[in-house]
Design an enzyme around this catalytic site. Structure first.
Site, PDB file in Angstrom:
ATOM      1  CB  SER A  37      38.665  68.199  36.478  1.00 16.50           C
ATOM      2  OG  SER A  37      39.324  67.273  35.641  1.00 16.50           O
ATOM      3  CB  CYS A  38      33.615  69.417  39.048  1.00 15.35           C
ATOM      4  SG  CYS A  38      33.200  70.401  37.597  1.00 15.35           S
ATOM      5  CB  VAL A  39      36.379  69.937  43.895  1.00 19.78           C
ATOM      6  CG1 VAL A  39      36.370  69.619  45.394  1.00 19.78           C
ATOM      7  CG2 VAL A  39      37.718  69.509  43.308  1.00 19.78           C
ATOM      8  N   GLY A 103      37.868  66.112  41.641  1.00 18.61           N
ATOM      9  CA  GLY A 103      39.189  66.610  41.256  1.00 18.61           C
ATOM     10  C   GLY A 103      40.047  65.604  40.511  1.00 18.61           C
TER      11      GLY A 103
END
Lengths: 173, 442
Positions: A37-39, A103
């Site tokens: 979910s990190c961008v 994401g």
């Protein structure tokens, strides 16, 4: 962290860990592994070939106490820090372009609300718009992890992800 | 002795700052590019520290005694081979300047002699000082250091038994652990700090900004988590017929970003849960692909469907792993709920088959909205002679955990049996969501 290879002038590969950001130029490659979910935010100036990569985990640094110490942790502060460091190195603010990847939302937990990945995407897009940096390409959302590799010289952002059967797909942005 | 998250956060920064300085000095000394790897604060029992240490490789260490703001022992541990390589490169370098005999000697090192021993001691000492200077910076105080002592051996006894303040088998010690890696060659060094209890208590008092948690409750909580881990291994054995046991168990205090970094950088198969109660949080079971295949083979009758698929985990495979995860989660959380005399519900299992870090970062992000650090209950379950490596990460919400700890009646821990429930799970387990509670013992 910048590391130096043994041959002077040879391209180096720099790993950008979670909450970190790195600015570089030329054919160095900047890599971030296992974004869920990190961008990953990649900014580059095609004219000077200066660029940077941030591996952000949260949307809003302005609300957080430690964003001075860790600007790369938050989408908004990471974009500003990348821009500042690139301009300090000689990039021109007005020609900088952005690419985004990551994401994903892999879990549907109640506590996650609309999705932790989506919150990060929204924050990164909003900050780019606020600063007038055009978003030229992106590979966002879904439910798969990604590994990214960015080369400031060409502005190429390679995005690798794997499907359910373990087949690796590579997208070039 | 009481601790709180602020005090532990300061300790964590100390450990990281120290690791950075030590890595920098090593680079300066050897011209080898290094970086500080994962830094953790562990709460571990003496016997687990020793077990963790004894992986049968020969090691050398450099140990100093600390007085002043922190009292205790700081030990740098190298694998013996690595220490020899470093000393070798150091001596070769100095030999080109001065004396060619030295380089001959250094070229074929396999034993420590007086000279190489003193070179290794010097390296260790410079690194120890790096750590200590880092802590002194963060604490804005002075720490005095004794002359370094060189230690060589295979067993933990050699390294720790002479250390007066090293924790006895059953004592829960706060341990600072850092890894320093050379960038090209993957040579790692471990650093251990064994702080003396009284000096630690005084420091914690100084750094605390809230009421805090009694240290002894943490001890109780650790024992409770131990039960949870044992329950998971027992459950796995019952369900798969594979004889499993708890290999490693640690209570870590880390910055949230460290958690994904710790997960292997390869595709893993996992089951994730959110749990709700006091405490609430997230629970993840992660298997490497081979282990996951082995589990599917053990749980799904052969010829029953799509298990023969080579790479992917078909519907049957997924269901089997989810079912196992579901029952293991009930077992684990039962261990907690029983001791806390409360109810902890968990969600339906979410299956994941992806790069390790990607499976963990959503949880870290969600918790990261409100906290910077987390207690992680880190467990590894293995099977003798078969592939069954399961890493269990339980990451509770910080404020809930503090509340749970404060409510904990330490004396209850020895009395309460922990029991997992098997009878209420039916079908493939995807319906999941079985509540676990103190009153549901079979």
């Amino acid at each position: 962290m910048k590391t130096y290879g043994t041959e002077p002038g040879a391209p180096t590969s720099v790993q950008v860990g979670i909450s970190e950001l790195t600015v570089s130029d030329g054919d160095d490659t900047l890599k971030s592994y296992g974004l869920g979910s990190c961008v990953a935010i990649a900014l580059y100036d095609p004219e000077t070939e200066i660029g940077g990569l941030a591996h952000t985990m949260l949307p809003d640094g302005d609300e957080a106490e430690n964003s001075d110490r860790k600007p790369g942790k938050y989408a908004d502060t990471a974009i500003r820090a990348l821009l500042r460091r690139m301009v300090e190195r000689g990039a021109s603010y007005t020609t900088v372009e952005a690419k985004l990847a990551g994401g994903s939302d892999m879990f549907e937990f109640d506590s996650f609300g609309d999705g932790v990945g989506k919150r990060n995407i929204d924050a990164a897009k909003a900050e780019l718009e606020k600063l007038g940096v055009p978003l030229v390409a992106s590979d966002l959302g879904g439910d798969r992890g990604r590994t990214v590799e960015f080369t400031p010289e060409t502005g190429t952002l390679l995005v690798k992800s794997s499907d359910e059967n373990g087949d690796h797909g590579v997208t070039e942005l | 002795m009481k601790l709180d998250v602020n005090a532990l956060g300061t300790f964590y920064r100390m450990a990281r700052e120290g690791a950075g300085l030590a890595a920098g000095r090593l680079t300066h000394m050897t011209d080898v590019e290094t970086r500080a790897g994962v830094t953790k604060l562990n709460f571990m029992r003496g016997r687990e520290i020793r077990r963790d240490f004894e992986d049968s490789t020969a090691k050398v260490g450099v140990r100093v005694e600390l007085t002043g703001a922190i009292e205790g022992y700081s030990v740098i541990v190298f694998e013996r081979e690595n220490a020899l390589r470093i000393v070798e490169s150091l001596l070769e370098e100095s030999a080109t300047d001065t004396d060619s005999d030295l380089s001959d000697e250094a070229g074929e090192l396999d034993e420590f002699n007086e000279m190489t021993r003193s070179a290794a001691t010097e390296v260790g000492n410079i690194m120890n000082n790096g750590f200590i200077d880092g802590w002194a910076d963060v604490l804005e105080t002075v720490i005095d250091v004794s002359t370094p002592e060189f230690v060589e051996g295979r067993s933990a006894d050699t390294f720790f038994d002479e250390v007066e303040k090293a924790p006895a088998g059953d004592d829960l010690a706060l341990l600072f652990q850092s890894q320093i890696e050379t960038v090209e060659t993957q040579v790692g060094f471990s650093h251990y700090l064994f702080p003396e209890r009284e000096s630690m208590a005084a420091l914690l008092d100084r750094l605390r900004t809230s009421g805090g948690i009694e240290y002894d409750k943490l001890d109780g909580f650790d024992r409770m988590a131990e039960r949870g881990a044992e329950e998971v291994a027992k459950t796995a054995t019952t369900l798969t017929g594979i004889d499993t046991s708890v290999e490693i168990r640690r209570l870590n205090f880390v910055s949230l970003e460290t958690i994904p970094e710790q997960v292997p950088d390869e595709r893993l198969v996992g089951v994730a849960f959110e749990f709700d109660g006091v405490p609430s949080g997230y629970l993840l079971f992660l298997f490497d692909e081979e282990s996951a295949n082995e589990i599917v083979d053990a749980m799904v009758p052969t010829g029953a469907g799509d298990t023969a698929e080579t790479d992917g985990f078909g519907q049957m495979g997924q269901s089997a792993i989810q079912e196992l995860g579901n029952i293991m989660a009930s077992g684990f959380l039962d261990g907690w709920a029983n001791v806390l005399d409360t109810t902890i519900d968990h969600s339906t299992p979410e299956f994941i088959h992806d790069i390790g870090a990607a499976a963990v970062d959503p949880v870290v992000i969600q918790l990261g909205e409100d906290q910077e650090f987390a207690f992680v209950f880190d467990t590894v379950i293995v099977a003798a002679g078969r592939e069954f490596d399961c890493e269990v990460y339980a990451i509770p919400d910080e404020s809930d955990l503090e509340r749970a700890l404060n409510d904990l009646d330490v004396d209850r821990i020895e009395e309460e049996p922990t029991t997992a429930e098997f009878q209420n799970v039916t079908g493939t387990g995807t319906d999941g969501g079985a509540g676990t509670g103190a009153d549901t013992d079979t």
